[in-house]
Scaffold this motif. Structure first.
Motif, PDB file in Angstrom:
ATOM      1  N   HIS A  84       0.856  -1.180   0.000  1.00 64.07           N
ATOM      2  CA  HIS A  84       0.000   0.000   0.000  1.00 64.07           C
ATOM      3  C   HIS A  84       0.903   1.244   0.000  1.00 64.07           C
ATOM      4  O   HIS A  84       2.117   1.135   0.183  1.00 64.07           O
ATOM      5  CB  HIS A  84      -0.962   0.010   1.204  1.00 64.07           C
ATOM      6  N   SER A 131       0.789   3.584   2.169  1.00 60.54           N
ATOM      7  CA  SER A 131       0.904   4.131   3.525  1.00 60.54           C
ATOM      8  C   SER A 131       2.340   4.264   4.067  1.00 60.54           C
ATOM      9  O   SER A 131       2.601   5.208   4.826  1.00 60.54           O
ATOM     10  CB  SER A 131       0.036   3.322   4.492  1.00 60.54           C
ATOM     11  N   ARG A 185       0.340  -6.852  -4.496  1.00 63.46           N
ATOM     12  CA  ARG A 185      -0.108  -7.858  -3.521  1.00 63.46           C
ATOM     13  C   ARG A 185      -0.102  -9.235  -4.156  1.00 63.46           C
ATOM     14  O   ARG A 185      -0.476  -9.399  -5.322  1.00 63.46           O
ATOM     15  CB  ARG A 185      -1.506  -7.508  -2.996  1.00 63.46           C
ATOM     16  N   GLN A 225      -2.549   3.192  -6.010  1.00 60.14           N
ATOM     17  CA  GLN A 225      -3.238   3.811  -4.878  1.00 60.14           C
ATOM     18  C   GLN A 225      -2.846   5.282  -4.845  1.00 60.14           C
ATOM     19  O   GLN A 225      -1.767   5.657  -5.315  1.00 60.14           O
ATOM     20  CB  GLN A 225      -2.806   3.179  -3.546  1.00 60.14           C
ATOM     21  N   GLU A 250      -2.691   8.050  -1.722  1.00 58.28           N
ATOM     22  CA  GLU A 250      -2.809   8.226  -0.280  1.00 58.28           C
ATOM     23  C   GLU A 250      -2.856   9.728  -0.010  1.00 58.28           C
ATOM     24  O   GLU A 250      -2.207  10.507  -0.703  1.00 58.28           O
ATOM     25  CB  GLU A 250      -1.530   7.649   0.358  1.00 58.28           C
ATOM     26  N   PHE A 284      -7.927  -0.061  10.692  1.00 66.68           N
ATOM     27  CA  PHE A 284      -6.577  -0.123  10.131  1.00 66.68           C
ATOM     28  C   PHE A 284      -5.621   0.071  11.298  1.00 66.68           C
ATOM     29  O   PHE A 284      -5.896   0.911  12.174  1.00 66.68           O
ATOM     30  CB  PHE A 284      -6.340   0.990   9.094  1.00 66.68           C
ATOM     31  N   PHE A 328      -2.945   1.614  11.527  1.00 63.61           N
ATOM     32  CA  PHE A 328      -2.233   2.902  11.525  1.00 63.61           C
ATOM     33  C   PHE A 328      -3.146   4.104  11.670  1.00 63.61           C
ATOM     34  O   PHE A 328      -2.691   5.247  11.589  1.00 63.61           O
ATOM     35  CB  PHE A 328      -1.379   3.039  10.257  1.00 63.61           C
ATOM     36  N   PHE A 351      -5.879   9.074   4.354  1.00 64.52           N
ATOM     37  CA  PHE A 351      -6.847   8.274   3.595  1.00 64.52           C
ATOM     38  C   PHE A 351      -6.132   7.626   2.416  1.00 64.52           C
ATOM     39  O   PHE A 351      -5.075   8.102   1.971  1.00 64.52           O
ATOM     40  CB  PHE A 351      -8.033   9.133   3.110  1.00 64.52           C
ATOM     41  N   GLY A 352      -6.692   6.511   1.973  1.00 65.48           N
ATOM     42  CA  GLY A 352      -6.085   5.817   0.837  1.00 65.48           C
ATOM     43  C   GLY A 352      -7.168   5.282  -0.073  1.00 65.48           C
ATOM     44  O   GLY A 352      -8.195   4.784   0.392  1.00 65.48           O
TER      45      GLY A 352
HETATM   46  N1  PHE Z   1      -3.482   1.580   3.307  1.00 66.39           N
HETATM   47  C1  PHE Z   1      -4.877   1.201   3.382  1.00 66.39           C
HETATM   48  C2  PHE Z   1      -5.112   0.104   2.356  1.00 66.39           C
HETATM   49  O1  PHE Z   1      -4.284  -0.186   1.568  1.00 66.39           O
HETATM   50  C3  PHE Z   1      -5.778   2.379   3.085  1.00 66.39           C
HETATM   51  C4  PHE Z   1      -5.707   3.467   4.117  1.00 66.39           C
HETATM   52  C5  PHE Z   1      -4.825   4.517   3.938  1.00 66.39           C
HETATM   53  C6  PHE Z   1      -6.513   3.470   5.235  1.00 66.39           C
HETATM   54  C7  PHE Z   1      -4.745   5.551   4.878  1.00 66.39           C
HETATM   55  C8  PHE Z   1      -6.447   4.458   6.166  1.00 66.39           C
HETATM   56  C9  PHE Z   1      -5.584   5.493   5.987  1.00 66.39           C
HETATM   57  O2  PHE Z   1      -6.163  -0.511   2.359  1.00 66.39           O
END
Ligand code: PHE
Length: 352
Positions: free
Chosen positions: A176, A178, A209, A223, A225, A263, A265, A321-322
């Protein structure tokens, strides 16, 4: 000797009349004008002649040689002219035919979708920050508050890279975007560790993945973010920002809802749905009759992550957010199979 030269000339010129191709002419040249030809042989026999004969024979041999060379050039011109005439009369070009249209290239639909999201976020003040595709386990998981062996890791099965034995911190392809949060926060914080600046960034990039490829999941996908860190940032800011994003992305009338989620984080965490723009919320196959489409994951940045980024969680707060821009493209165009993105089928790509 003079007699012999006459015969050489006569014989060679006679043979030349039956030459009818460039290749044949080359054969003729080798036979009659090269080092091993008869005329040239005469020159090498000059030593055996008397002092008086030598200049006479030499002159005559030169004349024959020049004559043959001249005949060669002339024949060569004739053959070339003939070849040109043949090609002119057989390869007719119709200059009145219309030309073939050159099709302009275009951006890949995945590129279009990621740029659209980044464009909207840029308008909202989120600066693009590019992080790396190859990560460490530490950054992809541990710094984001995934404890070792925590089952939440199984949400995101990883491609580990077997380059060297790095113990419990192996390299992997990021699952991801993140981990870019922590990298960016550390870079921002390094500028002024006592009083780190606020952050408002968008992190785009490919994620990977280890999954079965199906109509709904691919092994690589984009993605984007978002991360905002500052003083006094609240959950209300998160909701307002993301609702605004949805209106810019899906239209001024887009309605959204937030559902509690998890999540490691973020805390609290929520997923945002947008009212199904295919059926207007009534229920259809695209929204699986729920009336809502899941668009992104989000939450308030977890204090552990804040600390890992070099920001004091008692002073700073923020949200993240993502989202998957390709998923949004699929919803907007009612695409039913994610595999079209990397399928390289020109009929699909040309529609964008
Ligand atoms: N990284 C998470 C995912 O891949 C998405 C996410 C990003 C959630 C930032 C909360 C904050 O699903």
């Amino acid at each position: 000797m003079l007699e012999k030269l006459k015969n050489i000339e006569k014989n060679a010129l006679e043979k030349l009349t039956s030459v009818s191709s460039i290749d044949g002419l080359e054969q003729w040249r080798i036979e009659h004008l090269s080092r091993s030809s008869e005329v040239m042989g005469v020159f090498s026999q000059m030593g055996a002649l008397s002092k008086e004969e030598r200049p006479i024979v030499g002159q005559e041999a030169n004349k024959v040689k020049q004559k043959l060379e001249g005949a060669f050039v002339e024949k060569n011109d004739i053959l070339k002219q003939e070849a040109l005439e043949i090609s002119l009369s057989s390869e007719v070009i119709d200059v009145t035919l219309p030309g073939r249209k050159a099709r302009p290239g275009g951006l890949h639909p995945a590129t279009i979708s990621i740029r659209k999201v980044l464009g909207i976020l840029a308008d909202m003040g989120f600066q693009t920050y590019t992080s790396r595709d190859i990560e460490t386990d530490e950054m992809n998981f541990q710094a984001l508050n995934f404890p070792p062996h925590h089952p939440a890791r199984e949400m995101q099965d990883s491609f580990y890279i077997d380059a060297e034995n790095r113990g419990d911190n192996p390299m992997l392809l990021r699952t991801h975007t993140s981990p870019g949060q922590v990298r960016a926060m550390r870079e921002y914080a390094a500028a002024d560790p006592q009083n780190p600046p606020s952050v408002r960034i968008a992190l785009p990039g490919m994620c990977y993945r280890y999954e079965q490829i199906t109509a709904r999941s691919e092994v690589q996908f984009y993605q984007v973010e978002g991360l905002a860190i500052g003083k006094n940032i609240t959950y209300g800011d998160l909701k307002g920002t993301l609702a605004d994003f949805a209106r810019r992305m899906f239209g001024v009338n887009a309605r959204v809802r937030f559902r509690a989620s998890y999540f490691p984080f973020t805390e609290p965490s929520a997923e945002m749905d947008v009212e199904c723009f295919v059926c207007g919320g009534k229920g259809c196959p695209v929204c699986k009759n729920s009336g809502w489409l899941e668009i992104l994951g989000s939450g308030m940045v977890h204090p552990v992550v804040m600390q890992n980024g070099g920001y004091d969680p008692t002073v700073y707060s923020g949200f993240a957010f993502g989202m998957g821009p390709q998923r949004q493209t699929m919803l907007l165009h009612k695409m039913n199979d994610i595999r079209y993105f990397w399928g390289n089928d020109i009929r699909f790509l040309q529609q964008f």
